[in-house]
Design a protein around this motif. Structure first.
Motif, PDB file in Angstrom:
ATOM      1  N   MET A   1      35.585  49.959  -7.184  1.00 33.38           N
ATOM      2  CA  MET A   1      34.723  50.788  -8.006  1.00 33.38           C
ATOM      3  C   MET A   1      33.261  50.461  -7.722  1.00 33.38           C
ATOM      4  N   TYR A   2      32.982  49.197  -7.538  1.00 33.63           N
ATOM      5  CA  TYR A   2      31.613  48.733  -7.330  1.00 33.63           C
ATOM      6  C   TYR A   2      31.013  49.311  -6.054  1.00 33.63           C
ATOM      7  N   PHE A   3      31.700  49.147  -4.928  1.00 38.04           N
ATOM      8  CA  PHE A   3      31.155  49.630  -3.660  1.00 38.04           C
ATOM      9  C   PHE A   3      31.243  51.146  -3.533  1.00 38.04           C
ATOM     10  N   GLU A   4      32.354  51.717  -3.939  1.00 34.58           N
ATOM     11  CA  GLU A   4      32.541  53.163  -3.797  1.00 34.58           C
ATOM     12  C   GLU A   4      31.563  53.941  -4.659  1.00 34.58           C
ATOM     13  N   SER A   5      31.187  53.375  -5.805  1.00 32.62           N
ATOM     14  CA  SER A   5      30.217  54.054  -6.669  1.00 32.62           C
ATOM     15  C   SER A   5      28.792  53.778  -6.222  1.00 32.62           C
ATOM     16  N   ASN A   6      28.662  53.131  -5.074  1.00 33.60           N
ATOM     17  CA  ASN A   6      27.350  52.791  -4.517  1.00 33.60           C
ATOM     18  C   ASN A   6      26.582  51.877  -5.461  1.00 33.60           C
ATOM     19  N   ARG A   7      27.336  50.956  -6.089  1.00 34.53           N
ATOM     20  CA  ARG A   7      26.760  49.963  -7.006  1.00 34.53           C
ATOM     21  C   ARG A   7      26.006  50.635  -8.146  1.00 34.53           C
ATOM     22  N   SER A   8      26.548  51.731  -8.627  1.00 35.16           N
ATOM     23  CA  SER A   8      25.846  52.525  -9.640  1.00 35.16           C
ATOM     24  C   SER A   8      26.129  52.005 -11.045  1.00 35.16           C
ATOM     25  N   SER A   9      26.016  52.867 -11.981  1.00 35.81           N
ATOM     26  CA  SER A   9      26.199  52.552 -13.392  1.00 35.81           C
ATOM     27  C   SER A   9      27.664  52.365 -13.750  1.00 35.81           C
TER      28      SER A   9
ATOM     29  N   ASP B   1      29.245  54.261 -15.754  1.00 40.31           N
ATOM     30  CA  ASP B   1      29.829  55.604 -15.692  1.00 40.31           C
ATOM     31  C   ASP B   1      30.288  55.946 -14.273  1.00 40.31           C
ATOM     32  N   GLY B   2      29.495  55.577 -13.275  1.00 41.66           N
ATOM     33  CA  GLY B   2      29.876  55.820 -11.890  1.00 41.66           C
ATOM     34  C   GLY B   2      31.135  55.052 -11.515  1.00 41.66           C
ATOM     35  N   MET B   3      31.229  53.810 -11.983  1.00 42.82           N
ATOM     36  CA  MET B   3      32.427  53.014 -11.698  1.00 42.82           C
ATOM     37  C   MET B   3      33.646  53.572 -12.414  1.00 42.82           C
ATOM     38  N   VAL B   4      33.476  54.060 -13.638  1.00 43.51           N
ATOM     39  CA  VAL B   4      34.598  54.678 -14.362  1.00 43.51           C
ATOM     40  C   VAL B   4      35.058  55.933 -13.614  1.00 43.51           C
ATOM     41  N   ALA B   5      34.122  56.700 -13.064  1.00 48.41           N
ATOM     42  CA  ALA B   5      34.489  57.899 -12.306  1.00 48.41           C
ATOM     43  C   ALA B   5      35.345  57.527 -11.097  1.00 48.41           C
ATOM     44  N   VAL B   6      34.939  56.505 -10.358  1.00 47.97           N
ATOM     45  CA  VAL B   6      35.712  56.057  -9.194  1.00 47.97           C
ATOM     46  C   VAL B   6      37.066  55.512  -9.643  1.00 47.97           C
ATOM     47  N   GLY B   7      37.065  54.710 -10.687  1.00 50.50           N
ATOM     48  CA  GLY B   7      38.320  54.170 -11.207  1.00 50.50           C
ATOM     49  C   GLY B   7      39.265  55.263 -11.663  1.00 50.50           C
ATOM     50  N   SER B   8      38.716  56.328 -12.214  1.00 50.04           N
ATOM     51  CA  SER B   8      39.533  57.457 -12.659  1.00 50.04           C
ATOM     52  C   SER B   8      40.207  58.148 -11.479  1.00 50.04           C
ATOM     53  N   VAL B   9      39.479  58.307 -10.396  1.00 48.24           N
ATOM     54  CA  VAL B   9      40.057  58.910  -9.191  1.00 48.24           C
ATOM     55  C   VAL B   9      41.212  58.039  -8.690  1.00 48.24           C
ATOM     56  N   VAL B  10      40.987  56.746  -8.634  1.00 43.32           N
ATOM     57  CA  VAL B  10      42.025  55.829  -8.159  1.00 43.32           C
ATOM     58  C   VAL B  10      43.253  55.915  -9.054  1.00 43.32           C
ATOM     59  N   MET B  11      43.066  55.843 -10.367  1.00 43.72           N
ATOM     60  CA  MET B  11      44.210  55.858 -11.285  1.00 43.72           C
ATOM     61  C   MET B  11      44.913  57.214 -11.256  1.00 43.72           C
ATOM     62  N   ASN B  12      44.161  58.300 -11.113  1.00 40.34           N
ATOM     63  CA  ASN B  12      44.788  59.619 -10.980  1.00 40.34           C
ATOM     64  C   ASN B  12      45.705  59.644  -9.762  1.00 40.34           C
TER      65      ASN B  12
ATOM     66  N   MET C   1      30.948  41.064  -3.646  1.00 36.91           N
ATOM     67  CA  MET C   1      29.943  41.775  -4.432  1.00 36.91           C
ATOM     68  C   MET C   1      28.982  40.780  -5.054  1.00 36.91           C
ATOM     69  N   ASP C   2      27.877  41.273  -5.494  1.00 36.68           N
ATOM     70  CA  ASP C   2      26.869  40.466  -6.152  1.00 36.68           C
ATOM     71  C   ASP C   2      27.490  39.849  -7.411  1.00 36.68           C
ATOM     72  N   SER C   3      27.483  38.537  -7.498  1.00 33.54           N
ATOM     73  CA  SER C   3      28.139  37.854  -8.621  1.00 33.54           C
ATOM     74  C   SER C   3      27.525  38.229  -9.968  1.00 33.54           C
ATOM     75  N   ARG C   4      26.278  38.660  -9.976  1.00 30.41           N
ATOM     76  CA  ARG C   4      25.657  39.082 -11.241  1.00 30.41           C
ATOM     77  C   ARG C   4      26.295  40.350 -11.780  1.00 30.41           C
ATOM     78  N   SER C   5      26.918  41.126 -10.905  1.00 29.28           N
ATOM     79  CA  SER C   5      27.566  42.370 -11.318  1.00 29.28           C
ATOM     80  C   SER C   5      28.991  42.157 -11.818  1.00 29.28           C
ATOM     81  N   LEU C   6      29.555  40.996 -11.541  1.00 28.20           N
ATOM     82  CA  LEU C   6      30.959  40.744 -11.838  1.00 28.20           C
ATOM     83  C   LEU C   6      31.353  40.996 -13.296  1.00 28.20           C
TER      84      LEU C   6
ATOM     85  N   PRO D   1      30.164  58.848  -2.803  1.00 26.89           N
ATOM     86  CA  PRO D   1      30.757  57.752  -2.029  1.00 26.89           C
ATOM     87  C   PRO D   1      29.666  56.858  -1.491  1.00 26.89           C
ATOM     88  N   GLY D   2      29.896  55.590  -1.477  1.00 30.09           N
ATOM     89  CA  GLY D   2      28.897  54.656  -0.988  1.00 30.09           C
ATOM     90  C   GLY D   2      29.538  53.509  -0.252  1.00 30.09           C
ATOM     91  N   GLY D   3      28.859  52.400  -0.251  1.00 29.08           N
ATOM     92  CA  GLY D   3      29.479  51.239   0.373  1.00 29.08           C
ATOM     93  C   GLY D   3      28.573  50.439   1.172  1.00 29.08           C
TER      94      GLY D   3
END
Length: 101
Positions: free
Chosen positions: A1-9, A11-22, A52-57, A99-101
């Motif tokens: 979620m972190y890389f695919e959302s281009n390290r976004s918010s 909400d961006g990570m939830v969007a990516v996670g939703s695609v994966v879970m779907n 990933m950046d440990s501060r984001s963990l 998409p990011g990365g």
């Protein structure tokens, strides 16, 4: 979620996670998160091996746990088939996550 959302918010990570879970729940993709995310050419290169950046963990961990427990991005109403087409009667949503990365 972190890389695919281009390290976004979150909400961006939830969007990516939703695609994966779907996809996991669709029966048309592998039946595990790692199976879906690890598919060649589906997500950002290195997504399974990059650090990933440990501060984001903390945020990433909380968001992933929430998605695993059922939180979904309402803008992700359906799962594309392996051919990239949506099931009949569903419209394609755009601009949800870049998409990011």
């Amino acid at each position: 979620m972190y890389f695919e959302s281009n390290r976004s918010s979150r909400d961006g990570m939830v969007a990516v996670g939703s695609v994966v879970m779907n996809r996991v729940e669709s029966g048309q993709y592998p039946r595990s998160v790692c199976g879906v995310v690890g598919q060649r050419g589906q997500f950002a290169p290195g997504i399974m091996s990059r650090r990933m950046d440990s501060r984001s963990l903390p945020l990433v961990r909380e968001t992933a746990q929430s998605v695993l427990q059922g939180e979904r991005d309402e803008r992700q109403p359906s799962c594309p088939t392996p051919s990239g087409k949506l099931a009949a009667g569903l419209s394609r949503r755009t601009g949800v996550a870049r998409p990011g990365g």
